[in-house]
Motif scaffolding. Structure first.
Motif, PDB file in Angstrom:
ATOM      1  N   MET A 137       0.935  -1.184   0.019  1.00  0.00           N
ATOM      2  CA  MET A 137      -0.113   0.009  -0.078  1.00  0.00           C
ATOM      3  C   MET A 137       0.780   1.314   0.127  1.00  0.00           C
ATOM      4  O   MET A 137       0.378   2.351  -0.301  1.00  0.00           O
ATOM      5  N   GLY A 138       2.187   1.051   0.285  1.00  0.00           N
ATOM      6  CA  GLY A 138       2.941   2.360   0.438  1.00  0.00           C
ATOM      7  C   GLY A 138       2.920   3.072   1.548  1.00  0.00           C
ATOM      8  O   GLY A 138       3.093   4.442   1.743  1.00  0.00           O
ATOM      9  N   TRP A 139       2.498   2.548   2.424  1.00  0.00           N
ATOM     10  CA  TRP A 139       2.123   3.161   3.938  1.00  0.00           C
ATOM     11  C   TRP A 139       3.433   3.411   4.620  1.00  0.00           C
ATOM     12  O   TRP A 139       4.336   2.408   4.789  1.00  0.00           O
ATOM     13  N   THR A 140       3.616   4.412   5.564  1.00  0.00           N
ATOM     14  CA  THR A 140       4.858   4.574   6.301  1.00  0.00           C
ATOM     15  C   THR A 140       4.472   4.347   7.840  1.00  0.00           C
ATOM     16  O   THR A 140       5.424   4.538   8.549  1.00  0.00           O
ATOM     17  N   MET A 141       3.127   4.598   8.171  1.00  0.00           N
ATOM     18  CA  MET A 141       2.760   4.574   9.605  1.00  0.00           C
ATOM     19  C   MET A 141       2.952   3.210  10.099  1.00  0.00           C
ATOM     20  O   MET A 141       2.980   2.295   9.495  1.00  0.00           O
ATOM     21  N   PRO A 142       3.075   3.115  11.428  1.00  0.00           N
ATOM     22  CA  PRO A 142       3.274   1.714  12.072  1.00  0.00           C
ATOM     23  C   PRO A 142       2.151   0.992  11.890  1.00  0.00           C
ATOM     24  O   PRO A 142       1.048   1.488  11.891  1.00  0.00           O
ATOM     25  N   PHE A 143       2.410  -0.319  11.606  1.00  0.00           N
ATOM     26  CA  PHE A 143       1.367  -1.281  11.313  1.00  0.00           C
ATOM     27  C   PHE A 143       1.510  -2.633  12.278  1.00  0.00           C
ATOM     28  O   PHE A 143       2.635  -3.087  11.930  1.00  0.00           O
ATOM     29  N   TYR A 144       0.845  -3.024  13.060  1.00  0.00           N
ATOM     30  CA  TYR A 144       1.181  -3.918  14.225  1.00  0.00           C
ATOM     31  C   TYR A 144       0.409  -5.163  13.942  1.00  0.00           C
ATOM     32  O   TYR A 144      -0.907  -4.940  13.687  1.00  0.00           O
ATOM     33  N   SER A 145       0.695  -6.207  14.390  1.00  0.00           N
ATOM     34  CA  SER A 145       0.151  -7.617  14.266  1.00  0.00           C
ATOM     35  C   SER A 145      -0.308  -8.116  15.704  1.00  0.00           C
ATOM     36  O   SER A 145       0.578  -7.931  16.587  1.00  0.00           O
ATOM     37  N   GLN A 146      -1.576  -8.329  15.730  1.00  0.00           N
ATOM     38  CA  GLN A 146      -2.123  -8.670  17.178  1.00  0.00           C
ATOM     39  C   GLN A 146      -2.380 -10.306  17.095  1.00  0.00           C
ATOM     40  O   GLN A 146      -3.088 -10.783  18.087  1.00  0.00           O
ATOM     41  N   HIS A 147      -1.868 -10.772  16.083  1.00  0.00           N
ATOM     42  CA  HIS A 147      -2.002 -12.209  15.814  1.00  0.00           C
ATOM     43  C   HIS A 147      -1.622 -13.027  17.160  1.00  0.00           C
ATOM     44  O   HIS A 147      -0.607 -12.947  17.506  1.00  0.00           O
ATOM     45  N   GLY A 148      -2.335 -14.139  17.543  1.00  0.00           N
ATOM     46  CA  GLY A 148      -2.090 -15.022  18.690  1.00  0.00           C
ATOM     47  C   GLY A 148      -2.542 -14.251  19.987  1.00  0.00           C
ATOM     48  O   GLY A 148      -2.037 -14.739  21.041  1.00  0.00           O
ATOM     49  N   THR A 149      -3.033 -13.004  20.198  1.00  0.00           N
ATOM     50  CA  THR A 149      -3.137 -12.162  21.296  1.00  0.00           C
ATOM     51  C   THR A 149      -4.747 -12.235  21.439  1.00  0.00           C
ATOM     52  O   THR A 149      -5.487 -12.028  20.371  1.00  0.00           O
ATOM     53  N   THR A 150      -5.021 -11.523  22.831  1.00  0.00           N
ATOM     54  CA  THR A 150      -6.293 -11.024  22.912  1.00  0.00           C
ATOM     55  C   THR A 150      -6.625  -9.737  22.734  1.00  0.00           C
ATOM     56  O   THR A 150      -7.681  -9.202  23.242  1.00  0.00           O
TER      57      THR A 150
END
Length: 176
Positions: A137-150
């Protein structure tokens, strides 16, 4: 049977009236619009006065610099605006609405930073898929994964539950 396409000529138009009639109706509409604005302002004030919910922030998400706590996601700023993107694991068709929203805030984050605010995105997909999509997407903002969490279930304010889009705003109080 095929219906012919509509054109502007087919669009119903309001009646043509004299200037005095238009002025009277316009004044009445402006009064309604002003009342609507005042009601919206009053509602926004109530929203600002809602109590806050304290959270422990012990989740560990995956981000661009590895493991990240909620406090890490603030990047040292006082406020964190977090968009809950509907990107799922192995998502063949990421949400167009979420992606359009990301596009609308992906640039000029310095305006938020100047207000002591960090903007980031979080999704359920594993971090490698999150990072691949962010790069695509060409985004520069932080992008986090919540995979495996609640995390999503614990903080997502959507009435549709975890996994749907939402916007969360967090206020940091020192290191808490």
């Amino acid at each position: 049977l095929q219906t012919p396409p509509r054109t502007h000529a087919d669009t119903p138009r309001p009646p043509v009236v004299d200037a005095e009639t238009w002025q009277r109706e316009h004044a009445a509409l402006m009064a309604e619009e002003k009342a609507h604005t005042r009601a919206g302002d009053a509602l926004a004030a109530k929203r600002r006065r809602l109590p806050m919910v304290g959270i422990d922030g012990t989740w560990v998400l995956q981000g661009p610099n590895g493991e990240a706590s909620l406090l890490d996601m603030f990047e040292g700023r006082r406020q964190l605006v977090l968009y809950h993107h509907m990107l799922k694991p192995q998502d063949p068709d990421p949400c167009g609405g979420c992606s359009a929203f990301g596009d609308s805030v992906a640039t000029h984050l310095q305006h938020l930073h100047a207000k002591d605010t960090t903007f980031a995105i979080v999704a359920e997909a594993p971090f490698d898929e999150v990072e691949q999509y962010r790069t695509h997407m060409g985004w520069t903002m932080p992008f986090y994964s919540q995979h495996g969490t609640t995390f999503g279930a614990d903080v997502n304010p959507s009435p549709h539950g975890a996994g749907s889009f939402a916007l969360s705003v967090f206020l940091r109080d020192g290191d808490a």
